[in-house]
Design a protein around this motif. Sequence first.
Motif, mmCIF file in Angstrom:
data_model
loop_
_atom_site.group_PDB
_atom_site.id
_atom_site.type_symbol
_atom_site.label_atom_id
_atom_site.label_comp_id
_atom_site.label_asym_id
_atom_site.label_seq_id
_atom_site.Cartn_x
_atom_site.Cartn_y
_atom_site.Cartn_z
ATOM 1 N N ILE A 114 27.275 70.940 91.213
ATOM 2 C CA ILE A 114 28.238 71.745 90.543
ATOM 3 C C ILE A 114 27.939 72.774 90.112
ATOM 4 N N TRP A 115 26.961 72.995 89.457
ATOM 5 C CA TRP A 115 26.504 74.413 88.840
ATOM 6 C C TRP A 115 26.317 75.425 89.977
ATOM 7 N N LYS A 116 25.909 74.884 90.966
ATOM 8 C CA LYS A 116 25.739 75.840 92.278
ATOM 9 C C LYS A 116 26.980 76.607 92.751
ATOM 10 N N TYR A 117 28.008 75.812 92.623
ATOM 11 C CA TYR A 117 29.336 76.437 92.797
ATOM 12 C C TYR A 117 29.808 77.134 91.710
ATOM 13 N N ILE A 118 29.539 76.783 90.636
ATOM 14 C CA ILE A 118 30.106 77.448 89.441
ATOM 15 C C ILE A 118 29.373 78.834 89.358
ATOM 16 N N LEU A 119 28.086 78.850 89.621
ATOM 17 C CA LEU A 119 27.412 80.175 89.706
ATOM 18 C C LEU A 119 27.226 80.917 90.943
ATOM 19 N N ASN A 120 27.937 80.593 91.805
ATOM 20 C CA ASN A 120 27.863 81.202 93.106
ATOM 21 C C ASN A 120 28.223 82.905 92.898
ATOM 22 N N TYR A 121 27.524 83.717 93.835
ATOM 23 C CA TYR A 121 27.770 85.007 93.619
ATOM 24 C C TYR A 121 29.080 85.528 94.084
ATOM 25 N N ASN A 122 29.531 84.720 95.066
ATOM 26 C CA ASN A 122 30.709 85.526 95.742
ATOM 27 C C ASN A 122 32.171 84.826 95.319
ATOM 28 N N PHE A 123 31.989 83.418 95.209
ATOM 29 C CA PHE A 123 33.298 82.888 94.396
ATOM 30 C C PHE A 123 33.042 82.065 93.546
ATOM 31 N N GLY A 124 31.860 81.938 92.904
ATOM 32 C CA GLY A 124 31.865 81.133 91.371
ATOM 33 C C GLY A 124 32.581 81.568 90.611
ATOM 34 N N VAL A 125 33.038 80.395 89.690
ATOM 35 C CA VAL A 125 34.020 80.572 88.488
ATOM 36 C C VAL A 125 33.381 81.553 87.618
ATOM 37 N N VAL A 126 32.203 81.813 87.161
ATOM 38 C CA VAL A 126 31.440 82.724 86.466
ATOM 39 C C VAL A 126 31.913 84.208 86.764
ATOM 40 N N ASN A 127 31.462 84.453 88.082
ATOM 41 C CA ASN A 127 31.396 85.875 88.515
ATOM 42 C C ASN A 127 32.872 86.400 88.859
ATOM 43 N N THR A 128 33.662 85.475 89.268
ATOM 44 C CA THR A 128 35.019 85.652 89.586
ATOM 45 C C THR A 128 35.741 86.091 88.344
ATOM 46 N N THR A 129 35.714 85.280 87.103
ATOM 47 C CA THR A 129 36.145 85.588 85.842
ATOM 48 C C THR A 129 35.765 86.973 85.338
ATOM 49 N N LEU A 130 34.426 87.290 85.553
ATOM 50 C CA LEU A 130 33.951 88.594 85.068
ATOM 51 C C LEU A 130 34.553 89.537 85.923
ATOM 52 N N ARG A 131 34.648 89.629 87.220
ATOM 53 C CA ARG A 131 35.286 90.342 87.867
ATOM 54 C C ARG A 131 36.803 90.827 87.500
ATOM 55 N N GLU A 132 37.407 89.695 87.400
ATOM 56 C CA GLU A 132 38.826 89.949 86.955
ATOM 57 C C GLU A 132 39.175 90.522 85.537
ATOM 58 N N HIS A 133 37.953 90.687 84.961
ATOM 59 C CA HIS A 133 38.573 91.038 83.403
ATOM 60 C C HIS A 133 37.603 92.346 83.436
ATOM 61 N N GLY A 134 37.194 92.861 84.473
ATOM 62 C CA GLY A 134 36.662 94.272 84.511
ATOM 63 C C GLY A 134 35.312 94.499 84.151
ATOM 64 N N MET A 135 34.508 93.451 84.237
ATOM 65 C CA MET A 135 33.264 93.318 83.966
ATOM 66 C C MET A 135 32.357 93.144 85.082
ATOM 67 N N GLU A 136 32.488 93.926 86.011
ATOM 68 C CA GLU A 136 32.100 93.748 87.503
ATOM 69 C C GLU A 136 30.626 93.898 87.424
ATOM 70 N N THR A 137 30.057 94.842 86.723
ATOM 71 C CA THR A 137 28.548 94.831 86.492
ATOM 72 C C THR A 137 27.795 93.864 85.759
ATOM 73 N N TRP A 138 28.612 92.962 85.195
ATOM 74 C CA TRP A 138 27.938 91.534 84.553
ATOM 75 C C TRP A 138 27.829 90.586 85.555
ATOM 76 N N ALA A 139 28.706 90.691 86.870
ATOM 77 C CA ALA A 139 28.416 89.646 87.901
ATOM 78 C C ALA A 139 27.133 89.739 88.484
ATOM 79 N N LYS A 140 26.234 88.704 88.374
ATOM 80 C CA LYS A 140 24.905 88.591 88.887
ATOM 81 C C LYS A 140 24.873 87.511 89.911
ATOM 82 N N ASP A 141 23.856 87.948 90.893
ATOM 83 C CA ASP A 141 23.439 86.754 91.838
ATOM 84 C C ASP A 141 22.578 86.008 91.232
#
Length: 286
Positions: A114-141
Amino acid sequence: MALWLFIVPALVMYIATVIAPSLQSIEISLTDWDGVNAAYNYIGFANYTDIVQADRFWNAVTNTLLLGFGSAVIINVISLGVALLLDRLRHWQGLFRTLVYLPSLMSGFIAATIWKYILNYNFGVVNTTLREHGMETWAKDWFGDSGLVIWVLLFVLCFTLGGNTTLIYLANLQSVPRDLVEAARIDGASGLQVFRYVTWPMLAGSVTVNMTLGIIAGWTIFDQILVLTAGGPGFVSETMAFFIYKVGFGEYRAGYGSAAAVLLFLVVMATTVGANHYMRRREIQA
């Protein structure tokens, strides 16, 4: 004599499934067996010498120490805080106990997936949310950054484990004599002072149990590493348990892996006994 009739079957099974394989592992650690072929040679302590000279092994030891002790301490602190909150509840306590305990019923493999999908770099919830809120640089692998991966694993472990720990603390809290607590409050003690001088000493036994179990669990972390990183990138996130699996089964060096397993056993025994001795001394002082 009748009692032995009940003990012997379990004892035979224990010897056959635990003691005998453990002794065989010690024997294999003194060989160059690859785990597949029937033929092998005795090479003495060469495997042990090679292991302690390998940077990869010490990296695994460092990771295991960090994840093991780190998760044990953090989980105990969080679990104690949650237990204190649950102990103060007057309504819906059973529901919240169940919610706290539910993660413990999930296998480490499933939780890690479950955590592997949540923190996936391309489509994970965490990175997707960061990108949608203009925090692209916070999205990490999160699992591909060698400087970040161990801390991410520590975070995942702390949110995967802890249900049992919380319930042990809660059970101990509810056994604290209310008379002592009320007497301390009547004498003018603050909530913090009541916890420090009344509640905390009463929790000494459960702290010993939870820390000991936490350290043992931390030393043998495997499922999460296998699912989330497979020891990568490179060998950066390998723990001792995963190191043993990788060299023994993945690289067909059963003798080498068995030697690492023996070292892990010795380390687990030494740290567990040492930590337990320290915690027991604390109980007496408390």
